[in-house]
Design an enzyme around this catalytic site. Structure first.
Site, PDB file in Angstrom:
ATOM      1  N   ALA A  28       0.843  -1.196   0.000  1.00  0.00           N
ATOM      2  CA  ALA A  28       0.000   0.000   0.000  1.00  0.00           C
ATOM      3  C   ALA A  28       0.874   1.240   0.000  1.00  0.00           C
ATOM      4  CB  ALA A  28      -0.928   0.011   1.216  1.00  0.00           C
ATOM      5  N   ASP A  29       0.364   2.292  -0.593  1.00  0.00           N
ATOM      6  CA  ASP A  29       1.065   3.574  -0.547  1.00  0.00           C
ATOM      7  C   ASP A  29       0.078   4.701  -0.769  1.00  0.00           C
ATOM      8  OD1 ASP A  29       3.151   5.600  -0.555  1.00  0.00           O
ATOM      9  OD2 ASP A  29       4.518   3.973  -1.078  1.00  0.00           O
TER      10      ASP A  29
END
Length: 197
Positions: A73-74
């Site tokens: 995730a980012d």
């Protein structure tokens, strides 16, 4: 089935723990700034750039652990045409918050799942937040209180903590604001048989 979170984010770990998932957390060493700079140079939209960042993290861990289901995730903060990164120190956080003061910004948040050696799924959410026109005295007090936390977030705030006091309006997925679109991720993991439905 082995589940790995390719992140060192305490917020993302807490989300998965709170949802009752059994997983391992493994930070993925990727050059985030190089990916962002390349995306900006190629005029790649922020949603695609956030997915690229999440994908790079998940792919790095998935290549080392091909038997696992890996979550990456980012998050990008976008205000107008500017993309923001985590501030390096308190002074950078102060400059960033002054730049965001009184303006709307977006937290473009991507989550990617790698499985069986390839990207199996991804989702991007784009919550929109507006910072109020707070005073510099308020900002100084906020930074003094949150000093140890402001460099851990792309926005220099924790919406689940004192950072909410910076906001005038918040729209969108609460979990995405914290760093990962949790409900779509859980739906995918259930539908694909990774976790019990």
């Amino acid at each position: 089935m082995r589940l790995i979170l390719a992140s060192q984010s305490a917020a993302r770990r807490h989300m998965l723990e709170s949802a009752g998932l059994r997983f391992e957390a493994m930070p993925a060493a990727v050059d985030e700034e190089a990916i962002k700079e390349g995306a900006r140079a190629e005029k790649i939209p922020p949603a695609d750039a956030a997915a690229m960042l999440a994908d790079a993290k998940a792919a790095r861990i998935a290549r080392k652990h091909p038997e696992a289901v890996v979550i990456g995730a980012d998050q990008l903060l976008v205000c107008g045409s500017e993309w923001f990164s985590k501030p390096e120190d308190l002074q950078a956080a102060r400059r960033q918050l002054l730049r965001l003061r009184g303006h709307r910004h977006e937290l473009v948040t991507a989550v990617v799942v790698w499985r069986d050696g390839e990207r199996a799924w991804h989702h991007v959410a784009t919550p929109r937040l507006v910072m109020r026109d707070f005073s510099e005295a308020f900002l100084d007090a906020y930074l003094a209180r949150e000093a140890e936390h402001v460099t851990h977030s792309v926005g220099a705030y924790r919406i689940e903590g004192p950072g909410i006091g910076l906001m005038r309006d918040v729209q969108g997925d609460h979990w995405a604001i914290l760093g990962m679109p949790l409900l779509p991720l859980l739906r995918y993991l259930r539908d694909s048989g990774v976790i019990e439905g």
